[in-house]
Scaffold this motif. Sequence first.
Motif, PDB file in Angstrom:
ATOM      1  N   PHE B 157       0.827  -1.214   0.000  1.00  0.00           N
ATOM      2  CA  PHE B 157       0.000   0.000   0.000  1.00  0.00           C
ATOM      3  C   PHE B 157       0.858   1.259   0.000  1.00  0.00           C
ATOM      4  CE2 PHE B 157      -3.219  -2.999   1.214  1.00  0.00           C
ATOM      5  CZ  PHE B 157      -4.273  -2.549   0.456  1.00  0.00           C
ATOM      6  N   LEU B 158       2.039   1.193   0.666  1.00  0.00           N
ATOM      7  CA  LEU B 158       2.959   2.334   0.621  1.00  0.00           C
ATOM      8  C   LEU B 158       3.407   2.599  -0.809  1.00  0.00           C
ATOM      9  CD1 LEU B 158       4.730   4.416   1.999  1.00  0.00           C
ATOM     10  CD2 LEU B 158       6.422   2.667   2.335  1.00  0.00           C
ATOM     11  N   LEU B 159       3.613   1.509  -1.577  1.00  0.00           N
ATOM     12  CA  LEU B 159       4.002   1.658  -2.984  1.00  0.00           C
ATOM     13  C   LEU B 159       2.913   2.376  -3.768  1.00  0.00           C
ATOM     14  CD1 LEU B 159       6.204   0.834  -4.953  1.00  0.00           C
ATOM     15  CD2 LEU B 159       4.891  -1.173  -5.456  1.00  0.00           C
ATOM     16  N   LEU B 160       1.631   2.025  -3.472  1.00  0.00           N
ATOM     17  CA  LEU B 160       0.538   2.716  -4.163  1.00  0.00           C
ATOM     18  C   LEU B 160       0.505   4.189  -3.794  1.00  0.00           C
ATOM     19  CD1 LEU B 160      -2.573   0.442  -4.287  1.00  0.00           C
ATOM     20  CD2 LEU B 160      -0.870   0.904  -5.990  1.00  0.00           C
ATOM     21  N   TYR B 161       0.759   4.498  -2.509  1.00  0.00           N
ATOM     22  CA  TYR B 161       0.804   5.903  -2.099  1.00  0.00           C
ATOM     23  C   TYR B 161       1.893   6.656  -2.840  1.00  0.00           C
ATOM     24  CZ  TYR B 161      -2.414   6.281   1.819  1.00  0.00           C
ATOM     25  OH  TYR B 161      -3.525   6.366   2.584  1.00  0.00           O
ATOM     26  N   LEU B 162       3.066   5.997  -3.024  1.00  0.00           N
ATOM     27  CA  LEU B 162       4.164   6.676  -3.704  1.00  0.00           C
ATOM     28  C   LEU B 162       3.860   6.871  -5.182  1.00  0.00           C
ATOM     29  CD1 LEU B 162       7.329   4.974  -2.245  1.00  0.00           C
ATOM     30  CD2 LEU B 162       6.461   7.233  -1.774  1.00  0.00           C
ATOM     31  N   ASP B 164       0.792   6.890  -6.910  1.00  0.00           N
ATOM     32  CA  ASP B 164      -0.368   7.643  -7.358  1.00  0.00           C
ATOM     33  C   ASP B 164      -0.582   8.808  -6.407  1.00  0.00           C
ATOM     34  OD1 ASP B 164      -2.631   8.554  -8.404  1.00  0.00           O
ATOM     35  OD2 ASP B 164      -3.805   6.729  -8.163  1.00  0.00           O
ATOM     36  N   GLU B 165      -0.563  10.032  -6.934  1.00  0.00           N
ATOM     37  CA  GLU B 165      -0.606  11.165  -6.010  1.00  0.00           C
ATOM     38  C   GLU B 165      -2.008  11.409  -5.463  1.00  0.00           C
ATOM     39  OE1 GLU B 165      -0.063  11.346  -9.159  1.00  0.00           O
ATOM     40  OE2 GLU B 165      -1.260  12.934 -10.107  1.00  0.00           O
ATOM     41  N   LYS B 166      -3.016  10.756  -6.028  1.00  0.00           N
ATOM     42  CA  LYS B 166      -4.368  10.950  -5.524  1.00  0.00           C
ATOM     43  C   LYS B 166      -4.878   9.745  -4.745  1.00  0.00           C
ATOM     44  CE  LYS B 166      -5.752  14.242  -8.971  1.00  0.00           C
ATOM     45  NZ  LYS B 166      -5.613  14.142 -10.423  1.00  0.00           N
ATOM     46  N   PHE B 167      -4.015   8.735  -4.552  1.00  0.00           N
ATOM     47  CA  PHE B 167      -4.474   7.506  -3.896  1.00  0.00           C
ATOM     48  C   PHE B 167      -4.699   7.735  -2.408  1.00  0.00           C
ATOM     49  CE2 PHE B 167      -3.544   3.676  -1.485  1.00  0.00           C
ATOM     50  CZ  PHE B 167      -4.471   2.823  -2.034  1.00  0.00           C
ATOM     51  N   VAL B 168      -5.855   7.252  -1.916  1.00  0.00           N
ATOM     52  CA  VAL B 168      -6.123   7.274  -0.478  1.00  0.00           C
ATOM     53  C   VAL B 168      -6.653   5.891  -0.107  1.00  0.00           C
ATOM     54  CG1 VAL B 168      -7.386   8.344   1.375  1.00  0.00           C
ATOM     55  CG2 VAL B 168      -6.766   9.694  -0.584  1.00  0.00           C
ATOM     56  N   ALA B 169      -6.073   5.281   0.939  1.00  0.00           N
ATOM     57  CA  ALA B 169      -6.567   3.972   1.364  1.00  0.00           C
ATOM     58  C   ALA B 169      -7.921   4.148   2.041  1.00  0.00           C
ATOM     59  CB  ALA B 169      -5.577   3.329   2.326  1.00  0.00           C
ATOM     60  N   LYS B 170      -8.782   3.141   1.883  1.00  0.00           N
ATOM     61  CA  LYS B 170     -10.105   3.223   2.500  1.00  0.00           C
ATOM     62  C   LYS B 170      -9.988   2.853   3.974  1.00  0.00           C
ATOM     63  CE  LYS B 170     -12.751   2.518  -1.631  1.00  0.00           C
ATOM     64  NZ  LYS B 170     -13.564   1.618  -2.417  1.00  0.00           N
ATOM     65  N   GLY B 230      -1.012  -6.115   9.000  1.00  0.00           N
ATOM     66  CA  GLY B 230      -1.065  -5.424   7.717  1.00  0.00           C
ATOM     67  C   GLY B 230      -1.951  -4.215   7.759  1.00  0.00           C
ATOM     68  N   SER B 231      -3.164  -4.369   8.331  1.00  0.00           N
ATOM     69  CA  SER B 231      -4.067  -3.212   8.355  1.00  0.00           C
ATOM     70  C   SER B 231      -3.568  -2.147   9.316  1.00  0.00           C
ATOM     71  CB  SER B 231      -5.472  -3.666   8.720  1.00  0.00           C
ATOM     72  OG  SER B 231      -5.445  -4.500   9.820  1.00  0.00           O
ATOM     73  N   GLU B 232      -2.943  -2.553  10.451  1.00  0.00           N
ATOM     74  CA  GLU B 232      -2.447  -1.542  11.384  1.00  0.00           C
ATOM     75  C   GLU B 232      -1.327  -0.705  10.768  1.00  0.00           C
ATOM     76  OE1 GLU B 232      -1.467  -3.983  14.618  1.00  0.00           O
ATOM     77  OE2 GLU B 232      -3.396  -3.761  15.589  1.00  0.00           O
ATOM     78  N   VAL B 233      -0.352  -1.388  10.122  1.00  0.00           N
ATOM     79  CA  VAL B 233       0.767  -0.634   9.558  1.00  0.00           C
ATOM     80  C   VAL B 233       0.293   0.233   8.400  1.00  0.00           C
ATOM     81  CG1 VAL B 233       3.064  -0.845   8.578  1.00  0.00           C
ATOM     82  CG2 VAL B 233       2.376  -2.343  10.366  1.00  0.00           C
ATOM     83  N   THR B 234      -0.704  -0.280   7.616  1.00  0.00           N
ATOM     84  CA  THR B 234      -1.255   0.557   6.555  1.00  0.00           C
ATOM     85  C   THR B 234      -1.920   1.798   7.134  1.00  0.00           C
ATOM     86  OG1 THR B 234      -1.688  -1.466   5.382  1.00  0.00           O
ATOM     87  CG2 THR B 234      -2.673   0.497   4.505  1.00  0.00           C
ATOM     88  N   LEU B 235      -2.638   1.649   8.247  1.00  0.00           N
ATOM     89  CA  LEU B 235      -3.284   2.814   8.868  1.00  0.00           C
ATOM     90  C   LEU B 235      -2.244   3.808   9.361  1.00  0.00           C
ATOM     91  CD1 LEU B 235      -6.251   1.307  10.844  1.00  0.00           C
ATOM     92  CD2 LEU B 235      -6.305   2.759   8.873  1.00  0.00           C
ATOM     93  N   ILE B 236      -1.128   3.305   9.944  1.00  0.00           N
ATOM     94  CA  ILE B 236      -0.074   4.212  10.420  1.00  0.00           C
ATOM     95  C   ILE B 236       0.508   4.992   9.243  1.00  0.00           C
ATOM     96  CG2 ILE B 236       2.241   4.267  11.410  1.00  0.00           C
ATOM     97  CD1 ILE B 236       1.463   2.006  13.191  1.00  0.00           C
ATOM     98  N   ILE B 237       0.809   4.264   8.125  1.00  0.00           N
ATOM     99  CA  ILE B 237       1.404   4.916   6.946  1.00  0.00           C
ATOM    100  C   ILE B 237       0.462   5.972   6.398  1.00  0.00           C
ATOM    101  CG2 ILE B 237       2.026   4.501   4.551  1.00  0.00           C
ATOM    102  CD1 ILE B 237       3.174   1.860   5.411  1.00  0.00           C
ATOM    103  N   SER B 238      -0.841   5.624   6.296  1.00  0.00           N
ATOM    104  CA  SER B 238      -1.759   6.596   5.685  1.00  0.00           C
ATOM    105  C   SER B 238      -1.968   7.786   6.608  1.00  0.00           C
ATOM    106  CB  SER B 238      -3.076   5.925   5.332  1.00  0.00           C
ATOM    107  OG  SER B 238      -3.668   5.411   6.480  1.00  0.00           O
ATOM    108  N   SER B 239      -1.910   7.571   7.962  1.00  0.00           N
ATOM    109  CA  SER B 239      -2.022   8.711   8.861  1.00  0.00           C
ATOM    110  C   SER B 239      -0.857   9.665   8.657  1.00  0.00           C
ATOM    111  CB  SER B 239      -2.014   8.255  10.313  1.00  0.00           C
ATOM    112  OG  SER B 239      -3.020   7.352  10.561  1.00  0.00           O
TER     113      SER B 239
END
Lengths: 114, 247
Positions: B157-162, B164-170, B230-239
């Motif tokens: 998910f971090l790769l997707l954030y890097l 796509d500049e408009k990507f936001v995880a749900k 996986g979901s916790e680390v994704t939430l930390i990255i998106s925060s």
Amino acid sequence: MIRLASLLLLLIGLYGVLTTKNVIKMIISINIMELGVNIFIISVGFITNGVAPNLTEHIDSSLSNFVDPLPQALVLTSIVIGLGITSLGLAFARKMNKKYGTYDLTMIGGMKDE
Amino acid sequence: MKKVFIGIFIIAFTLMFLIAMSNSISLFTYNESLPETNVSNDYIHKSVTKDSEEIIFNETKDAETGSANIVTSIVVNYRSFDTLGEVTVLFLSAMGVMLLIGSSDLFMKRKKSGFILRTAAKILFPVLLVVGTYIFTHGHLGSGGGFPGGTMIASSFLLLYLADEKFVAKIEQFKTLLGSAGTLYILIGLTGLLVGGYFLQNFLPTGTVGNLLSSGIIPVVYISIGLKVGSEVTLIISSFLKEEVTS
């Protein structure tokens, strides 16, 4: 020999925690200390010519050749808790920068310089 | 002046550490075999099969844990209560990060990423997801397990954030996944309490050492840990990435 190297890492991290005033550098120093402690714990369980404690088809299970698996399990726990500490500390640092505009601990009045 | 004092303190600490360690642990040489004098002999020679025979890969049935990876059998079976506490610590830190910096809705004006990164992210994202899932479902057979697998999913998910500049995880779906995976772990423990008499008992049949469907509750617990981490680390990255945005 790697035990002395891990001790050196622990001391570098301790020096960094005690002397720097930047919060981010403090968090990095805490990470270096954790790395030193983890390497030390792993090296305590290491035996000469040991292999990973993992039964496969190619390894005879005569158990005499395996390194001690208990320190590795403890270090697994330690790494995950280090991740939690680092992320929470960085979040606090970010919040502090937003409120006071600096990462320097001496500038926010919580700690006096000599 | 202050730094000199700190240097002297650290040198004194080193000397104390070396003196304290010099009796029990050699700093220069390694053990030739497992130190039987330090641990109880009964524990080292404990039998994990019912009739105390040697464990053979793909042949031994109904071992005590049935896991081919010994570290996994410690982490998820013998010390599973410890792992429950560890997962709780990670959960609390993810909650803290989201409480502190996850509430702002502003986004960074990120630069549009390059063509190579955008194309490679589309190819690498499913591969990373599949490899992460493989690692946490095979935690009882080889090196790996729930924690590295979950981190690998979060890195996709971090790769997707890097890329796509408009990507936001749900965020809401990840919160649901996190809560249900944690609840699954506790429910397995309570089922063990009801069936076998103590919390987190391995109540399923352990099967043959080395099969995918073996070692009782270990794969189920590791799948729930993998999804949770996986979901916790994704939430930390998106925060953090949402927060970067505001400045």
